[in-house]
Design a protein around this motif. Structure first.
Motif, PDB file in Angstrom:
ATOM      1  N   ASN A   1      41.998  25.640  55.646  1.00 51.20           N
ATOM      2  CA  ASN A   1      42.328  26.910  56.279  1.00 51.20           C
ATOM      3  C   ASN A   1      43.174  27.819  55.399  1.00 51.20           C
ATOM      4  OD1 ASN A   1      40.993  26.372  58.748  1.00 51.20           O
ATOM      5  ND2 ASN A   1      42.705  25.075  59.385  1.00 51.20           N
ATOM      6  N   VAL A   2      43.416  27.386  54.158  1.00 51.46           N
ATOM      7  CA  VAL A   2      44.132  28.221  53.196  1.00 51.46           C
ATOM      8  C   VAL A   2      43.109  28.965  52.351  1.00 51.46           C
ATOM      9  CG1 VAL A   2      45.686  28.237  51.209  1.00 51.46           C
ATOM     10  CG2 VAL A   2      46.123  26.688  53.128  1.00 51.46           C
ATOM     11  N   THR A   3      43.324  30.245  52.135  1.00 48.04           N
ATOM     12  CA  THR A   3      42.451  31.039  51.270  1.00 48.04           C
ATOM     13  C   THR A   3      43.257  31.549  50.075  1.00 48.04           C
ATOM     14  OG1 THR A   3      42.879  33.064  52.536  1.00 48.04           O
ATOM     15  CG2 THR A   3      40.953  31.741  53.163  1.00 48.04           C
ATOM     16  N   PHE A   4      42.568  31.759  48.952  1.00 45.93           N
ATOM     17  CA  PHE A   4      43.222  32.170  47.710  1.00 45.93           C
ATOM     18  C   PHE A   4      42.558  33.418  47.144  1.00 45.93           C
ATOM     19  CE2 PHE A   4      44.269  27.689  47.902  1.00 45.93           C
ATOM     20  CZ  PHE A   4      45.534  27.603  47.343  1.00 45.93           C
ATOM     21  N   ASN A   5      43.348  34.233  46.497  1.00 43.24           N
ATOM     22  CA  ASN A   5      42.854  35.276  45.609  1.00 43.24           C
ATOM     23  C   ASN A   5      43.508  35.049  44.252  1.00 43.24           C
ATOM     24  OD1 ASN A   5      41.462  37.948  45.032  1.00 43.24           O
ATOM     25  ND2 ASN A   5      43.572  38.423  44.492  1.00 43.24           N
ATOM     26  N   LEU A   6      42.700  34.809  43.225  1.00 41.08           N
ATOM     27  CA  LEU A   6      43.220  34.484  41.899  1.00 41.08           C
ATOM     28  C   LEU A   6      42.870  35.595  40.925  1.00 41.08           C
ATOM     29  CD1 LEU A   6      44.529  32.573  39.865  1.00 41.08           C
ATOM     30  CD2 LEU A   6      42.329  31.371  39.673  1.00 41.08           C
ATOM     31  N   ASN A   7      43.894  36.228  40.373  1.00 42.64           N
ATOM     32  CA  ASN A   7      43.730  37.272  39.358  1.00 42.64           C
ATOM     33  C   ASN A   7      44.101  36.659  38.014  1.00 42.64           C
ATOM     34  OD1 ASN A   7      43.691  39.524  37.736  1.00 42.64           O
ATOM     35  ND2 ASN A   7      45.386  40.569  38.760  1.00 42.64           N
ATOM     36  N   VAL A   8      43.108  36.441  37.154  1.00 41.70           N
ATOM     37  CA  VAL A   8      43.339  35.824  35.847  1.00 41.70           C
ATOM     38  C   VAL A   8      43.487  36.934  34.812  1.00 41.70           C
ATOM     39  CG1 VAL A   8      42.420  34.266  34.092  1.00 41.70           C
ATOM     40  CG2 VAL A   8      42.023  33.791  36.510  1.00 41.70           C
ATOM     41  N   THR A   9      44.667  37.030  34.209  1.00 41.07           N
ATOM     42  CA  THR A   9      44.949  38.088  33.252  1.00 41.07           C
ATOM     43  C   THR A   9      46.010  37.637  32.256  1.00 41.07           C
ATOM     44  OG1 THR A   9      45.896  40.312  32.970  1.00 41.07           O
ATOM     45  CG2 THR A   9      46.541  39.078  34.936  1.00 41.07           C
ATOM     46  N   PRO A  10      45.907  38.046  30.984  1.00 39.76           N
ATOM     47  CA  PRO A  10      46.955  37.709  30.016  1.00 39.76           C
ATOM     48  C   PRO A  10      48.279  38.399  30.322  1.00 39.76           C
ATOM     49  CG  PRO A  10      44.911  38.353  28.910  1.00 39.76           C
ATOM     50  CD  PRO A  10      44.773  38.728  30.349  1.00 39.76           C
ATOM     51  N   TRP A  11      48.231  39.461  31.131  1.00 40.88           N
ATOM     52  CA  TRP A  11      49.442  40.234  31.435  1.00 40.88           C
ATOM     53  C   TRP A  11      49.864  39.977  32.876  1.00 40.88           C
ATOM     54  CZ3 TRP A  11      45.087  42.183  29.000  1.00 40.88           C
ATOM     55  CH2 TRP A  11      45.226  42.390  27.622  1.00 40.88           C
ATOM     56  N   ALA A  12      50.067  38.718  33.201  1.00 44.22           N
ATOM     57  CA  ALA A  12      50.319  38.323  34.586  1.00 44.22           C
ATOM     58  C   ALA A  12      51.572  38.988  35.165  1.00 44.22           C
ATOM     59  CB  ALA A  12      50.440  36.798  34.677  1.00 44.22           C
ATOM     60  N   LEU A  13      52.629  39.103  34.382  1.00 43.74           N
ATOM     61  CA  LEU A  13      53.884  39.640  34.921  1.00 43.74           C
ATOM     62  C   LEU A  13      53.756  41.110  35.315  1.00 43.74           C
ATOM     63  CD1 LEU A  13      56.598  37.983  32.643  1.00 43.74           C
ATOM     64  CD2 LEU A  13      55.978  37.410  34.984  1.00 43.74           C
ATOM     65  N   ASP A  14      52.789  41.813  34.746  1.00 46.69           N
ATOM     66  CA  ASP A  14      52.594  43.211  35.123  1.00 46.69           C
ATOM     67  C   ASP A  14      52.076  43.349  36.553  1.00 46.69           C
ATOM     68  OD1 ASP A  14      53.400  43.919  32.609  1.00 46.69           O
ATOM     69  OD2 ASP A  14      51.401  44.324  31.822  1.00 46.69           O
ATOM     70  N   HIS A  15      51.583  42.248  37.118  1.00 46.68           N
ATOM     71  CA  HIS A  15      51.018  42.274  38.471  1.00 46.68           C
ATOM     72  C   HIS A  15      51.912  41.536  39.474  1.00 46.68           C
ATOM     73  CE1 HIS A  15      47.109  43.788  36.961  1.00 46.68           C
ATOM     74  NE2 HIS A  15      47.413  43.067  35.896  1.00 46.68           N
ATOM     75  N   ALA A  16      53.161  41.307  39.114  1.00 44.24           N
ATOM     76  CA  ALA A  16      54.050  40.509  39.957  1.00 44.24           C
ATOM     77  C   ALA A  16      54.263  41.120  41.334  1.00 44.24           C
ATOM     78  CB  ALA A  16      55.398  40.305  39.258  1.00 44.24           C
ATOM     79  N   ALA A  17      54.223  42.451  41.428  1.00 45.99           N
ATOM     80  CA  ALA A  17      54.519  43.119  42.706  1.00 45.99           C
ATOM     81  C   ALA A  17      53.481  42.809  43.771  1.00 45.99           C
ATOM     82  CB  ALA A  17      54.619  44.628  42.501  1.00 45.99           C
TER      83      ALA A  17
END
Length: 295
Positions: free
Chosen positions: A118-134
């Motif tokens: 019942n858990v769902t995930f959205n995974l954004n794979v990017t070299p600039w992960a910290l830019d998407h922290a918000a």
């Protein structure tokens, strides 16, 4: 009106309508209309596009400054209400650097889904992960320790997942055609494969007898994915500088050969960033604990 004001806050925080739209689960076109409606309601311009990012006008910044605490309080309330749910139900947004996603994270998510359907995930794979922290519940990002990397003030908790020294490697085929360098300075005569996302630049660090050398290698090929960089090295494209944990198999199989082994290198460090307990959702906290138990 309030939801559009909250949307605007995230537009400014992320610098992007598309990032804010993902946060609010609306289309980019709908998000653009929300922004236009908000500006029409107030009769003023709230943001402008600068260097591909959206930045607030003075009026827009006042709205962000005054309304952000209410947005944060509302999100904290939502997370606290989620604590009444079971920990194995809900949605998790993860932003992750490619090398960890490819080699570890997908296996962990797949294993977790078996016991938590019942858990769902959205995974954004990017070299600039910290830019998407918000826009994320969990962020997994890496840096090379020697650079004195200055982290952004993200107001997140940081836990180190792993460390791995860099190793300079080349394929036997490449070394048959090019003599292996005996000293780091000789790298200038070679084709070098690098990833700014791994080392921050085309500077490679080598240390011996207390003396550290920062070598600016030729920009023969830059790839922002470690697995693609590894494949290029195996195919004989040049010398690569990669974390040792992704080199175990190609080194043992003889696909790659280590060079400059008398020198120590910089350390690749992988970190997990997450919200403190007062702000984290129950489902994200539970998966975070699952990650840390296996690290």
């Amino acid at each position: 009106m309030l939801d559009k004001m909250a949307f605007f806050v995230y537009v400014i925080r992320t610098g992007s309508i598309s990032a804010a739209a993902r946060k609010f689960n609306v289309s980019v076109s709908a998000g653009s209309r929300w922004l236009q409606d908000l500006e029409q309601s107030f009769g003023i311009t709230l943001c402008r596009r600068t260097n591909r990012l959206l930045t607030a006008t003075p009026a827009g910044q006042k709205l962000v400054d005054e309304f952000s605490p209410l947005v944060d309080s509302a999100e904290q309330l939502c997370r606290s209400l989620q604590d009444y749910q079971e920990q194995d139900k809900g949605h998790i947004n993860i932003v992750c650097t490619p090398v960890y996603a490819n080699n570890f994270l997908m296996d962990k998510i797949s294993s977790y889904l078996v016991s938590h359907p019942n858990v769902t995930f959205n995974l954004n794979v990017t070299p600039w992960a910290l830019d998407h922290a918000a826009e994320a519940d969990l962020v997994i990002s890496a840096n090379a320790c020697y650079q004195g990397y200055q982290e952004k003030d993200l107001h997140l908790v940081r836990r180190e997942l792993m460390q791995s020294p860099f190793v300079a490697v080349a394929s036997p085929e490449y070394l048959e055609q090019n003599s292996a360098p005996e000293f780091p300075t000789e790298l200038s005569q070679h084709q070098c494969l690098f990833a700014t996302t791994l080392t921050g630049s085309n500077d490679w660090i080598f240390e011996r007898n207390g003396e550290t050398q920062m070598i600016k290698v030729p920009k023969s090929l830059e790839v922002n994915d470690s697995d693609l960089l590894l494949q290029s090295a195996i195919k004989g494209a040049g010398i690569a500088y990669l974390p040792s944990f992704i080199l175990d198999k190609p080194l043992s199989d003889g696909q790659l050969t280590p060079i400059l082994e008398d020198y120590e290198t910089s350390i690749w460090s992988l970190n997990l960033y997450y919200h403190p307990p007062t702000k984290a959702s129950a489902v994200a906290s539970h998966f975070k604990s699952f990650l840390l138990e296996g690290s």
